[in-house]
Scaffold this active site. Structure first.
Site, PDB file in Angstrom:
ATOM      1  N   HIS A   1      -7.626  -2.650   9.054  1.00 17.52           N
ATOM      2  CA  HIS A   1      -8.775  -3.424   8.603  1.00 17.52           C
ATOM      3  C   HIS A   1      -9.682  -3.688   9.805  1.00 17.52           C
ATOM      4  O   HIS A   1     -10.112  -4.815  10.041  1.00 17.52           O
ATOM      5  CB  HIS A   1      -8.330  -4.748   7.988  1.00 17.52           C
ATOM      6  CG  HIS A   1      -7.564  -4.616   6.715  1.00 17.52           C
ATOM      7  ND1 HIS A   1      -7.091  -5.697   6.007  1.00 17.52           N
ATOM      8  CD2 HIS A   1      -7.191  -3.523   6.001  1.00 17.52           C
ATOM      9  CE1 HIS A   1      -6.453  -5.287   4.926  1.00 17.52           C
ATOM     10  NE2 HIS A   1      -6.495  -3.958   4.904  1.00 17.52           N
TER      11      HIS A   1
ATOM     12  N   GLU B   1       0.818  -1.215   0.000  1.00 14.85           N
ATOM     13  CA  GLU B   1       0.000   0.000   0.000  1.00 14.85           C
ATOM     14  C   GLU B   1       0.855   1.270   0.000  1.00 14.85           C
ATOM     15  O   GLU B   1       0.329   2.373   0.114  1.00 14.85           O
ATOM     16  CB  GLU B   1      -0.926   0.024   1.209  1.00 14.85           C
ATOM     17  CG  GLU B   1      -2.011  -1.034   1.207  1.00 14.85           C
ATOM     18  CD  GLU B   1      -3.092  -0.785   0.168  1.00 14.85           C
ATOM     19  OE1 GLU B   1      -2.905   0.097  -0.705  1.00 14.85           O
ATOM     20  OE2 GLU B   1      -4.114  -1.475   0.225  1.00 14.85           O
TER      21      GLU B   1
ATOM     22  N   HIS C   1      -3.249   2.777   8.318  1.00 17.87           N
ATOM     23  CA  HIS C   1      -4.275   2.057   7.554  1.00 17.87           C
ATOM     24  C   HIS C   1      -4.567   0.742   8.256  1.00 17.87           C
ATOM     25  O   HIS C   1      -3.649  -0.039   8.528  1.00 17.87           O
ATOM     26  CB  HIS C   1      -3.791   1.796   6.132  1.00 17.87           C
ATOM     27  CG  HIS C   1      -4.579   0.741   5.413  1.00 17.87           C
ATOM     28  ND1 HIS C   1      -5.963   0.749   5.370  1.00 17.87           N
ATOM     29  CD2 HIS C   1      -4.187  -0.371   4.721  1.00 17.87           C
ATOM     30  CE1 HIS C   1      -6.382  -0.304   4.680  1.00 17.87           C
ATOM     31  NE2 HIS C   1      -5.323  -1.006   4.285  1.00 17.87           N
TER      32      HIS C   1
ATOM     33  N   HIS D   1     -12.757  -2.704   2.261  1.00 13.22           N
ATOM     34  CA  HIS D   1     -11.322  -2.798   2.549  1.00 13.22           C
ATOM     35  C   HIS D   1     -11.014  -2.442   4.002  1.00 13.22           C
ATOM     36  O   HIS D   1     -10.646  -3.306   4.785  1.00 13.22           O
ATOM     37  CB  HIS D   1     -10.562  -1.882   1.576  1.00 13.22           C
ATOM     38  CG  HIS D   1      -9.087  -2.066   1.594  1.00 13.22           C
ATOM     39  ND1 HIS D   1      -8.276  -1.739   0.514  1.00 13.22           N
ATOM     40  CD2 HIS D   1      -8.242  -2.512   2.556  1.00 13.22           C
ATOM     41  CE1 HIS D   1      -7.018  -1.992   0.810  1.00 13.22           C
ATOM     42  NE2 HIS D   1      -6.971  -2.463   2.052  1.00 13.22           N
TER      43      HIS D   1
END
Length: 212
Positions: free
Chosen positions: A91, A71, A89, A151
């Site tokens: 999940h 990413e 980031h 996502h």
């Protein structure tokens, strides 16, 4: 604490709080034109400082033996567009639930203002692609957080601590909304109500000292 040490510390916290699972999720922190980023394929609670690669803003590997997160293009696009200094980031469960069912997270609590108000859901694109990077960059415009369709979530900050706290807040707001749906239809704060919160924060009440 060095940039790489910050990635290890906050990567461990992300795992402890259940914001990531397995090798999912990635973090980065910037200093000048260099970015320390978590490596690809390594669980965030198993990081060591020397395992974290450093890249420049063009995506060239500067230091480290491991490849940076897949990413990384998204991280670099956000740095170039916002001038932020740290990106997280994850999940996380509730964030991903909202990201798979909605196009935005409405302000059901006034603390949403700390993230810029309505949290937008970036359109879906395959992870690690320029398309996803562009979608996230657009969703983050004027915001501290965004969700990524089907996502997860991404937050930014002037420091890694600030970006990480934004991630915690984003997950809390998503959980409040999702759990609220189990009871009824969550009320959404109006622009007028949010403006009143901004005014209150700028003009807090004063409590005079008790006379002696």
């Amino acid at each position: 604490m060095s940039l790489r040490e910050q990635l290890c510390e906050y990567g461990r916290r992300a795992v402890e709080l259940g914001l990531v699972i397995g090798t999912s999720g990635n973090l980065s922190v910037r200093q000048g034109d260099q970015v320390a980023v978590t490596p690809s394929g390594v669980a965030l609670d198993r990081l060591t400082p020397e395992a974290c690669p450093i890249v420049d803003l063009a995506g060239h590997l500067v230091e480290g033996e491991l490849q940076p997160s897949s990413e990384t293009p998204m991280h670099l696009a956000v740095y170039q567009a916002t001038g932020t200094q740290a990106i997280v980031h994850t999940h996380s469960v509730f964030g991903t639930v909202v990201a798979t069912t909605m196009t935005e997270l409405p302000p059901v609590h006034y603390n949403a203002l700390l993230l810029g108000g309505v949290v937008k859901v970036a359109e879906y694109a395959t992870y690690g692609t320029p398309e996803l990077a562009a979608n996230v960059r657009a969703a983050l415009a004027g915001k501290q957080a965004a969700l990524m369709a089907n996502h997860g979530g991404v937050t930014i900050g002037a420091t890694m601590e600030q970006a990480f706290e934004a991630t915690r807040l984003l997950e809390w707001l998503c959980e409040v909304y999702v759990r609220g749906l189990a009871v009824g239809r969550p009320a959404v704060l109006t622009d007028e109500q949010l403006a009143a919160v901004v005014d209150r924060a700028a003009n807090p009440p004063a409590f005079p000292r008790r006379p002696s």
